[in-house]
Design an enzyme around this catalytic site. Sequence first.
Site, PDB file in Angstrom:
ATOM      1  N   ILE A  11       1.852 -15.955 -33.894  1.00  0.00           N
ATOM      2  CA  ILE A  11       2.001 -15.784 -32.506  1.00  0.00           C
ATOM      3  C   ILE A  11       2.156 -17.475 -32.228  1.00  0.00           C
ATOM      4  O   ILE A  11       0.338 -18.143 -32.112  1.00  0.00           O
ATOM      5  CB  ILE A  11       0.842 -15.001 -32.259  1.00  0.00           C
ATOM      6  N   ASP A  12       2.789 -18.507 -31.286  1.00  0.00           N
ATOM      7  CA  ASP A  12       2.622 -19.317 -30.882  1.00  0.00           C
ATOM      8  C   ASP A  12       1.881 -19.786 -29.851  1.00  0.00           C
ATOM      9  O   ASP A  12       2.946 -18.671 -28.844  1.00  0.00           O
ATOM     10  CB  ASP A  12       3.753 -20.187 -31.941  1.00  0.00           C
ATOM     11  N   ASN A  42       9.332 -18.648 -39.741  1.00  0.00           N
ATOM     12  CA  ASN A  42      11.014 -19.376 -38.883  1.00  0.00           C
ATOM     13  C   ASN A  42      12.106 -19.615 -39.690  1.00  0.00           C
ATOM     14  O   ASN A  42      12.621 -19.484 -39.899  1.00  0.00           O
ATOM     15  CB  ASN A  42       9.961 -20.763 -38.640  1.00  0.00           C
ATOM     16  N   GLY A 207      13.806 -35.289 -42.346  1.00  0.00           N
ATOM     17  CA  GLY A 207      13.946 -35.530 -41.324  1.00  0.00           C
ATOM     18  C   GLY A 207      15.023 -35.649 -41.162  1.00  0.00           C
ATOM     19  O   GLY A 207      16.102 -35.551 -41.051  1.00  0.00           O
ATOM     20  N   SER A 208      14.998 -36.739 -39.690  1.00  0.00           N
ATOM     21  CA  SER A 208      16.830 -37.774 -39.039  1.00  0.00           C
ATOM     22  C   SER A 208      17.224 -38.120 -40.019  1.00  0.00           C
ATOM     23  O   SER A 208      18.652 -38.110 -39.498  1.00  0.00           O
ATOM     24  CB  SER A 208      16.399 -37.934 -37.555  1.00  0.00           C
ATOM     25  N   GLY A 210      18.422 -36.929 -42.953  1.00  0.00           N
ATOM     26  CA  GLY A 210      18.644 -36.048 -44.018  1.00  0.00           C
ATOM     27  C   GLY A 210      18.074 -35.281 -44.795  1.00  0.00           C
ATOM     28  O   GLY A 210      16.294 -34.959 -44.753  1.00  0.00           O
ATOM     29  N   ASP A 239      11.789 -25.607 -41.423  1.00  0.00           N
ATOM     30  CA  ASP A 239      12.316 -24.222 -41.634  1.00  0.00           C
ATOM     31  C   ASP A 239      13.460 -23.905 -41.465  1.00  0.00           C
ATOM     32  O   ASP A 239      14.223 -22.594 -42.198  1.00  0.00           O
ATOM     33  CB  ASP A 239      11.067 -23.298 -40.954  1.00  0.00           C
ATOM     34  N   LYS A 269      18.344 -27.104 -33.868  1.00  0.00           N
ATOM     35  CA  LYS A 269      17.208 -27.097 -33.674  1.00  0.00           C
ATOM     36  C   LYS A 269      16.119 -27.984 -32.482  1.00  0.00           C
ATOM     37  O   LYS A 269      16.093 -27.395 -31.493  1.00  0.00           O
ATOM     38  CB  LYS A 269      15.920 -27.137 -34.654  1.00  0.00           C
ATOM     39  N   GLY A 274      10.354 -25.023 -28.712  1.00  0.00           N
ATOM     40  CA  GLY A 274      10.570 -23.251 -29.603  1.00  0.00           C
ATOM     41  C   GLY A 274      10.658 -23.301 -31.140  1.00  0.00           C
ATOM     42  O   GLY A 274      11.013 -24.525 -31.764  1.00  0.00           O
TER      43      GLY A 274
END
Length: 291
Positions: A11-12, A42, A207-208, A210, A239, A269, A274
């Site tokens: 639970i986040d 996730n 990451g950004s 790839g 994820d 995403k 979220g």
Amino acid sequence: MAIFNLGSVNIDHFYKLAHFPEPGETLSALDHTLGLGGKGMNQSVAAAKAGAEVFHIGAIGKSDGWVRERIEGYGVNCKYLREADEATGHAVIYVDASGENTIVLAPGANVQQDSEFVVNAIDQAKSTDTLLLQNETNLQPPAATFALVKGMRVIYSAAPFSIEAVKNIIPDLSMLVMNAVEASQLSSEMGVSLEQIPVPQIMVTLGSKGAMWRSNETGEVIEVTSPKVTPVDTTAAGDTYIGYVAAGLDLGMPIKAAMEWATQAAALKVTRAGTADAIPSADEVKAFRGA
């Protein structure tokens, strides 16, 4: 084919901040929201939203029936989600103005997995199925061993990163997934280069930038780039990527196509705040790719 995922359920609690607090500093949050998360969940939600059949193996607290309902609402089969005496795991997630995050975990029921229950769940899988694993539950090594004996594809996401955890499970993996920092740490600790790590396939998320995939059996290397976006929240991007890669492979895609699809999903995403609740569907990714 199907994906079986022995994974965490959290639970986040999200707190939006102007900046991360300094030691001793007290901050007022700009916003607070509650959501569904955990690296395992996730990835299950991402794979299900991508179109794969997904069975989540895990544990939640007895008082959190809404968690099961939310998970099932995303198309994840919860027949192997056990109710435990321990409370459902939870995470406190701080997100700053740039979209970066820091996370504090309380594992709860995630580390109270029952050995017989897990083995019985995996025993329902076929040799053509995939087992997903991360480092937020107990019983990862025996689950991997059992799945590999059955002939399943075993994908392990080495996060939260622990060199000892990786070394304990690596003999029973089909694919090891790490980020660039984790890959460097593992290579340094083992005293080997990536191509010498004793696992058939390695995937490094960048990451950004790839991701990179390497077959340590053939020497083949594939690199994919990520589209440029303005990040809102980077939580669960990795994820999302792994869930989509697993789904792509399960659906019969070549590895490069699965990686390209997954980078698009992860990029979309990060434009949303979220975790599991914000992971895009396959239709949304298709629209994003065509934009």
